[in-house]
Design a protein around this motif. Sequence first.
Motif, PDB file in Angstrom:
ATOM      1  N   VAL A  67     -10.293   1.988  29.900  1.00 10.16           N
ATOM      2  CA  VAL A  67     -11.379   1.320  30.631  1.00 10.16           C
ATOM      3  C   VAL A  67     -11.242  -0.576  30.213  1.00 10.16           C
ATOM      4  O   VAL A  67     -11.514  -1.125  30.834  1.00 10.16           O
ATOM      5  CB  VAL A  67     -12.336   1.935  29.490  1.00 10.16           C
ATOM      6  CG1 VAL A  67     -14.168   0.506  29.408  1.00 10.16           C
ATOM      7  CG2 VAL A  67     -12.979   2.730  30.358  1.00 10.16           C
ATOM      8  N   ALA A  68     -10.241  -0.436  29.055  1.00  9.86           N
ATOM      9  CA  ALA A  68     -10.169  -2.299  29.207  1.00  9.86           C
ATOM     10  C   ALA A  68      -9.184  -2.847  29.819  1.00  9.86           C
ATOM     11  O   ALA A  68      -9.600  -3.737  30.332  1.00  9.86           O
ATOM     12  CB  ALA A  68     -10.192  -2.388  27.736  1.00  9.86           C
ATOM     13  N   CYS A  69      -8.627  -1.944  30.349  1.00 11.36           N
ATOM     14  CA  CYS A  69      -7.269  -2.296  30.770  1.00 11.36           C
ATOM     15  C   CYS A  69      -7.062  -2.160  32.701  1.00 11.36           C
ATOM     16  O   CYS A  69      -6.591  -3.377  33.329  1.00 11.36           O
ATOM     17  CB  CYS A  69      -6.260  -1.874  30.498  1.00 11.36           C
ATOM     18  SG  CYS A  69      -5.301  -2.470  28.551  1.00 11.36           S
ATOM     19  N   TYR A  70      -7.993  -1.725  32.797  1.00 13.06           N
ATOM     20  CA  TYR A  70      -8.618  -1.729  34.268  1.00 13.06           C
ATOM     21  C   TYR A  70      -9.893  -1.002  34.758  1.00 13.06           C
ATOM     22  O   TYR A  70     -10.111  -0.746  35.018  1.00 13.06           O
ATOM     23  CB  TYR A  70      -7.560   0.282  34.694  1.00 13.06           C
ATOM     24  CG  TYR A  70      -6.604   0.445  34.451  1.00 13.06           C
ATOM     25  CD1 TYR A  70      -5.167  -0.114  34.994  1.00 13.06           C
ATOM     26  CD2 TYR A  70      -5.972   1.418  33.861  1.00 13.06           C
ATOM     27  CE1 TYR A  70      -4.414   0.058  35.147  1.00 13.06           C
ATOM     28  CE2 TYR A  70      -4.381   1.543  32.981  1.00 13.06           C
ATOM     29  CZ  TYR A  70      -3.425   1.181  33.863  1.00 13.06           C
ATOM     30  OH  TYR A  70      -2.529   0.501  33.485  1.00 13.06           O
ATOM     31  N   LEU A 128      -5.382  -6.102  24.073  1.00 14.72           N
ATOM     32  CA  LEU A 128      -5.709  -7.132  22.321  1.00 14.72           C
ATOM     33  C   LEU A 128      -7.019  -7.009  22.609  1.00 14.72           C
ATOM     34  O   LEU A 128      -7.314  -6.511  20.733  1.00 14.72           O
ATOM     35  CB  LEU A 128      -5.135  -8.304  22.875  1.00 14.72           C
ATOM     36  CG  LEU A 128      -6.069  -9.323  21.784  1.00 14.72           C
ATOM     37  CD1 LEU A 128      -5.135  -9.114  20.643  1.00 14.72           C
ATOM     38  CD2 LEU A 128      -5.530 -10.645  21.875  1.00 14.72           C
ATOM     39  N   ARG A 129      -8.061  -6.871  22.847  1.00 13.01           N
ATOM     40  CA  ARG A 129      -9.814  -6.471  22.571  1.00 13.01           C
ATOM     41  C   ARG A 129      -9.901  -4.632  21.919  1.00 13.01           C
ATOM     42  O   ARG A 129     -10.803  -4.281  21.418  1.00 13.01           O
ATOM     43  CB  ARG A 129     -10.162  -6.915  23.726  1.00 13.01           C
ATOM     44  CG  ARG A 129     -10.752  -7.877  24.264  1.00 13.01           C
ATOM     45  CD  ARG A 129     -12.006  -8.432  22.523  1.00 13.01           C
ATOM     46  NE  ARG A 129     -12.803  -8.355  22.613  1.00 13.01           N
ATOM     47  CZ  ARG A 129     -13.951  -8.967  23.176  1.00 13.01           C
ATOM     48  NH1 ARG A 129     -13.511 -10.137  24.306  1.00 13.01           N
ATOM     49  NH2 ARG A 129     -15.231  -8.787  23.513  1.00 13.01           N
ATOM     50  N   TRP A 130      -8.899  -4.369  23.121  1.00 18.68           N
ATOM     51  CA  TRP A 130      -9.199  -2.758  22.170  1.00 18.68           C
ATOM     52  C   TRP A 130      -8.544  -2.502  21.271  1.00 18.68           C
ATOM     53  O   TRP A 130      -8.686  -2.135  20.553  1.00 18.68           O
ATOM     54  CB  TRP A 130      -8.174  -1.789  23.140  1.00 18.68           C
ATOM     55  CG  TRP A 130      -8.487  -0.047  23.080  1.00 18.68           C
ATOM     56  CD1 TRP A 130      -8.938   0.456  22.578  1.00 18.68           C
ATOM     57  CD2 TRP A 130      -6.781   0.353  22.131  1.00 18.68           C
ATOM     58  NE1 TRP A 130      -9.125   2.011  22.316  1.00 18.68           N
ATOM     59  CE2 TRP A 130      -7.538   2.066  21.896  1.00 18.68           C
ATOM     60  CE3 TRP A 130      -5.675  -0.070  22.112  1.00 18.68           C
ATOM     61  CZ2 TRP A 130      -7.003   2.158  21.329  1.00 18.68           C
ATOM     62  CZ3 TRP A 130      -5.352   1.196  21.122  1.00 18.68           C
ATOM     63  CH2 TRP A 130      -5.430   1.945  20.785  1.00 18.68           C
ATOM     64  N   ARG A 188     -13.358  -8.008  30.797  1.00 20.07           N
ATOM     65  CA  ARG A 188     -14.131  -7.254  31.392  1.00 20.07           C
ATOM     66  C   ARG A 188     -13.785  -5.864  30.720  1.00 20.07           C
ATOM     67  O   ARG A 188     -13.045  -5.270  30.824  1.00 20.07           O
ATOM     68  CB  ARG A 188     -14.128  -7.861  32.953  1.00 20.07           C
ATOM     69  CG  ARG A 188     -14.525  -8.826  33.342  1.00 20.07           C
ATOM     70  CD  ARG A 188     -15.127  -8.338  34.771  1.00 20.07           C
ATOM     71  NE  ARG A 188     -13.950  -8.531  35.486  1.00 20.07           N
ATOM     72  CZ  ARG A 188     -13.221  -7.717  36.571  1.00 20.07           C
ATOM     73  NH1 ARG A 188     -14.020  -6.836  36.387  1.00 20.07           N
ATOM     74  NH2 ARG A 188     -12.044  -7.911  36.930  1.00 20.07           N
ATOM     75  N   GLN A 189     -14.889  -4.820  31.173  1.00 17.29           N
ATOM     76  CA  GLN A 189     -15.287  -3.664  30.565  1.00 17.29           C
ATOM     77  C   GLN A 189     -15.302  -2.543  31.959  1.00 17.29           C
ATOM     78  O   GLN A 189     -15.584  -2.950  32.607  1.00 17.29           O
ATOM     79  CB  GLN A 189     -15.403  -3.002  28.968  1.00 17.29           C
ATOM     80  CG  GLN A 189     -15.150  -3.476  28.458  1.00 17.29           C
ATOM     81  CD  GLN A 189     -15.440  -2.397  27.155  1.00 17.29           C
ATOM     82  OE1 GLN A 189     -14.897  -1.763  26.560  1.00 17.29           O
ATOM     83  NE2 GLN A 189     -16.178  -3.146  26.370  1.00 17.29           N
TER      84      GLN A 189
END
Length: 343
Positions: free
Chosen positions: A72-75, A314-316, A32-33
């Motif tokens: 944004v991707a990790c939090y 990973l997605r980032w 989730r972002q």
Amino acid sequence: MFSTVTHTTTPDCEPSQFILPDLINDCHYPFRQNPHRDAACRASVRWLMDVAQLVEPEIRGYIDVDANGLAVACYPDADAFHLQVCSDFSNWLFIADDLMESGVVDIREVHESCISAFRDPINFDTERLDAKMCKSFFSRFKETAGPGCTERFIYASELYFAAVAKQVDDRAKEHVYDLESYIALRRDTGGVKPCFSLIEFVARIDLPDEVMSHPVVKALEEATNDHVCWHNDILSYNKEQSCGHAPWENIVPMIMHELGLDLQGAMDYAGQMCKDAIQRFDSNRAILPSWGEEVDRQVAIYIEGLQHWMVGSLRWHLDCPRYAVPPDRIIKLLPKRPYKCGA
């Protein structure tokens, strides 16, 4: 130490391409972002101009790095205020790492001034830009962070500075690591450990020391750290080999050298290391002890935050133009350059 994978020995000729491991399908956690991305991005650009004092063309490089996108991707559950602190820290980490790695600044001076800023971000006075950046984001961090969370952030930052100093010193001395010593150092040079304290910060929790020092919690953190560092090494390998980075500063050539594998074999092995890290994480999560209903609720938030870090980072990486990962995962090797550049 790691699961067995099928691989081949080093060939006589240099390869022209390799296939990335299927990191996405191996990482089964939901992604989730954060919904505050756009506002945080605008604020990050202002912070890079006003506090980091970056101008064109340098600022364009850091905007393109998209450290804000990593936060944004990790939090994903951080509110706008807490997300901005995480974004500013991410930007600082990239800037400080580049400055220290390039030798532009004295690492010991950066270490001393930044830790002083963390200890007293309001009253500590400095003309150093790196410490001013620390004062900027850490004064806001301390508005809501608990004492345990704060101390853990500072301690993890100490480990990061010490590890980067060792790596730079070892590079100057042309010291070559073996795989085991590389893994130990990489767990601190990656700068991931301070990011774990931000999980507590954004959730406004402050876990007891007895929880954070428990072997199972430490194992969960190590598995997360390993996954983040190894997928970073895998996805940055092509650029690093092109820019002339030392082969002992990335897990892939370390595996090639120590285990006698060719590039594809080393990539497959590193991919299995990532998969094993996820398996370690899931196995340890299954044996978490209980500390009572309220603490267990907060521990569950923290563990989910570690999970967000694995899949988010990973997605980032995969979405970032910096790493240029095609859908078929077939990577053409970039030509080697006669000079070094940033990773």
